[in-house]
Design a protein around this motif. Structure first.
Motif, PDB file in Angstrom:
ATOM      1  N   UNK B 340       0.825  -1.212   0.000  1.00  0.00           N
ATOM      2  CA  UNK B 340       0.000   0.000   0.000  1.00  0.00           C
ATOM      3  C   UNK B 340       0.854   1.254   0.000  1.00  0.00           C
ATOM      4  N   UNK B 341       0.359   2.281   0.655  1.00  0.00           N
ATOM      5  CA  UNK B 341       1.082   3.552   0.742  1.00  0.00           C
ATOM      6  C   UNK B 341       2.134   3.454   1.843  1.00  0.00           C
ATOM      7  N   UNK B 342       3.312   4.034   1.576  1.00  0.00           N
ATOM      8  CA  UNK B 342       4.353   4.037   2.604  1.00  0.00           C
ATOM      9  C   UNK B 342       5.117   5.348   2.533  1.00  0.00           C
ATOM     10  N   UNK B 343       5.245   6.005   3.666  1.00  0.00           N
ATOM     11  CA  UNK B 343       6.085   7.214   3.767  1.00  0.00           C
ATOM     12  C   UNK B 343       7.379   6.779   4.442  1.00  0.00           C
ATOM     13  N   UNK B 344       8.499   6.891   3.697  1.00  0.00           N
ATOM     14  CA  UNK B 344       9.748   6.252   4.129  1.00  0.00           C
ATOM     15  C   UNK B 344      10.795   7.245   4.600  1.00  0.00           C
ATOM     16  N   UNK B 345      11.441   6.958   5.697  1.00  0.00           N
ATOM     17  CA  UNK B 345      12.594   7.738   6.139  1.00  0.00           C
ATOM     18  C   UNK B 345      13.765   6.821   6.488  1.00  0.00           C
TER      19      UNK B 345
END
Lengths: 469, 469
Positions: B340-345
């Motif tokens: 799905x959606x992933x906000x990565x750091x």
């Protein structure tokens, strides 16, 4: 010598407090007289700041008054980098605290003026290892060791001092404080400033504290072997690393004549393996388990014996026996001095070229000084040789004294023709500055000069060390 | 976009030769479209120099005409450092030769455009190890890896890319060539320029070749374990290092939900140890002898089991089994995207603070996005976590998209409050430049800016990356 204005002096004294400064002849004499004593400096004022903020305020004051500074640690350097020559001296020795230690992060924050033993001991108390080790470890300070990028006997495994820092706190030439005391192993957030200050010999700022890397403790297995040639020794290093991987911590070459010098100087020294062969190697493997280390070392030596790379070998049966091997190695510099005259250089060449370098360099020196003797020892695993041209003190017709310049020029030229370095671990200072400007690629020197001018436009921070400005 | 003058174009084309340049739309499209595709650049001219001298002459020409340059390797970077935005692009990919390899010196000279696999393979052919290893190793180039100071899965043992270089050859912003291809391990002859160019993301010059450190080959022992908490995992790392010393090569944390994502995405994936516990660790010990490595790992895991730090553990019985563990680890990024959606750091904190950081950061994110899921994996041994805030693709009420800025700000603030870094291994580029100017100590940014201005006064070398100029 710098004339200090009454304004500067009264401001500096009031800033530093009564314990923080001295103009007593006795105190000044100490900081201008380095350990080895082949040169001497002078200074009008000794500052001993107790905190980073005091250091920063003093640097600001120096900026305002155009006063040049030489930062100093243990004053054990060998290239005239940390001895003032007219500059005021900022000694870091009062800033010697271990600020914190994080055993789970394997890191320690320690102030610049702490001697190396303090870091070693603090690590040991936390069941960790701080691996840097060298002769002057009781006196040399963390700040000085970082500023000169010190080496020592475990570089093969753990790297130089610059490889052992995670972060730095630095007072910049402007007097600003940069707090870069990161305990992070990964931190890609811009230029790696700490690696610029490390090895800059105080010309770009004053290191006031550092975050050091700690390592797991290890068990050592040590061996002393006799070898016929440096060709064999280079092959032996490769063979031992095939067996032991990068657990080879030390691989030190010792010539037979150096063992004889130590025996003459320290009469109860026992040669671990008397032999007519010209070379010994002191090697050490260190692993988490002693049985593994010994296992690996025995396997390597059996294989080396079969390949005729070693004539004879002894593995230390105890820590005391291993220490006795190291004692011979560590005593060479003093015993060499007792033997007679010695012209000493600290050089490095690619490991593979050590045999040809030694042959060529010895021959070139012999053309200048036909009676020259050679004591060549050091860290073969790093390509780093301490190369000395010697003459017995009782020589009938002494010829070596006064030939320093000619002999050094020959050595430098040979080193350069083997793609080597004329300063492996001791640094540049004032002593090798001009020679290095002759040798170093112009693009490198100009880049260094541009950096120095950009960070220290007033040229007050240890001027004249590393490069001409 | 830069308007290139006819004079510049004809001089550049004649200098580079017919194979050395392109203005074809198809070729330009490739170099402005980075691998991950979250941003896109533009360029009027692609240069592909074949030699260091051609590169240097081109840079001189750019100086004369005020033309800005973006050097490019494999274009696999993740922070918009190597993608031109109007600059001409100098691709290093034609300079891909292994110039020489010295097995006794454990070093290799290789050109900047060679992909990482070329270095790994050349080392292996010489029975040596080049230890850097990461997902994009078939495409990422040596020059790019040095310029971004790449990390990967063996940093715990061998360090980052900057720790693996002995020397560099660099075309300076003036077009001068600095030949610093030293193969020396000890070389204290001035500021360590190579460490300034490493990690500078092409803003201080173009790396054209490097001397890499080689290591002895090692045998691996790998284990997959299940753990109840990150507190236990931090203690487990310390325990394993007590047993294995610094032969622990990798220590990767994997959350249970990531294993499930991989299984959903790659149906024949077998979970090595199905369990309700939230965490797995993939650890690897590597030593010269496989029996020693296994011995040490078994001892460590037995002790961890007794101390209740692991619930269950399996040691790989074969290379294939070890590879199957690693396959799960390496597949997480793609399976996460499929989920799905992933906000990565990509962040780091001191190892000891990982548990508290995860608790605090998750909680802070949940306040902003109450339905957030977390996939937190990566290199615990380096304090480096890949921290992703996720939402299933089939969420009934998707809320995550568009919240990037708010979520990233929360993560950044949490990272900073734990003395961490918001760019552990990916770098700065254009993507994190402004955020870092906000976060980084002013003294550090100003020092970086002074260096950039001193070395590249015309500001033509990858301008606007790392710092604002």
């Amino acid at each position: 010598m710098t004339q200090l204005s009454p304004d500067f002096l009264s401001a500096a004294k009031s800033l530093l407090g009564p314990k923080g400064w001295s103009t007593e002849a006795e105190d000044l004499e100490k900081v201008v007289s380095p350990w080895r004593g082949t040169y001497k400096g002078e200074t009008p004022f000794l500052a001993r700041p107790a905190t980073t903020v005091e250091t920063a305020e003093l640097v600001k004051l120096c900026n305002q008054h155009g006063v040049a500074i030489t930062p100093q640690g243990g004053n054990t350097g060998l290239v005239d980098a940390g001895t003032p020559h007219g500059e005021i001296c900022i000694s870091m020795q009062r800033m010697n605290a271990v600020r914190s230690l994080d055993a789970f992060n394997n890191s320690m924050v320690i102030e610049a003026g702490a001697p190396l033993v303090t870091a070693q001991q603090a690590a040991e108390d936390a069941k960790r290892l701080f691996p840097l080790s060298l002769g002057s470890e009781g006196t040399a300070t963390i700040g000085g060791l970082i500023s000169t990028n010190a080496g020592g006997v475990a570089v093969l495994r753990y790297g130089m001092m610059r490889d052992l820092i995670l972060g730095l706190e630095v007072v910049l030439p402007t007097g600003e404080i940069w707090n870069g005391l990161s305990g992070l192993r990964k931190n890609n957030t811009g230029y790696d400033l700490k690696q610029l200050f490390a090895g800059a010999e105080g010309t770009l700022g004053i290191i006031t504290a550092a975050t050091l890397k700690l390592f797991p403790q290890v068990q050592r297995a040590s061996a002393w072997v006799t070898c016929a040639s440096t060709d064999d020794i280079v092959k032996l290093l490769a063979l031992v690393r095939d067996h032991a991987g990068d657990t080879v911590t030390s691989f030190e070459i010792i010539p037979a004549n150096a063992v004889a010098m130590v025996q003459a100087d320290v009469p109860d020294t026992r040669d671990p393996l008397p032999s007519d062969l010209p070379w010994r190697v002191l090697m050490e493997v260190s692993m988490s388990r002693e049985d593994h280390a010994r296992d690996v070392l025995e396997g390597a030596l059996a294989s080396a014996y079969e390949s005729n790379l070693v004539a004879d070998a002894v593995i230390a049966e105890s820590v005391a026996q291993a220490d006795s091997f190291w004692h011979i190695r560590e005593t060479i510099p003093l015993s060499k001095r007792a033997y007679g005259t010695a012209l000493n250089q600290d050089i490095s060449v690619p490991i593979s070229r050590i045999p040809d370098f030694i042959k060529a360099c010895n021959q070139a020196v012999l053309e200048q000084v036909p009676t020259a003797e050679f004591v060549i020892f050091g860290h073969v695993g790093d390509g780093n040789l301490h190369y000395s041209v010697c003459e017995p003190g009782n020589a009938a017709q002494p010829v070596l004294r006064g030939q320093d310049a000619a002999v050094f020029r020959i050595i430098y030229d040979q080193v350069m023709s083997f793609d080597g370095s004329i300063s492996a671990e001791h640094g540049v200072g004032r002593l090798k500055r001009d020679e290095l400007e002759r040798i170093r690629p112009k693009a490198a020197t100009e880049t260094m000069r541009a950096i120095k001018r950009a960070l220290d436009p007033a040229n007050i921070m240890n001027p004249g060390r590393v490069i001409n400005t």
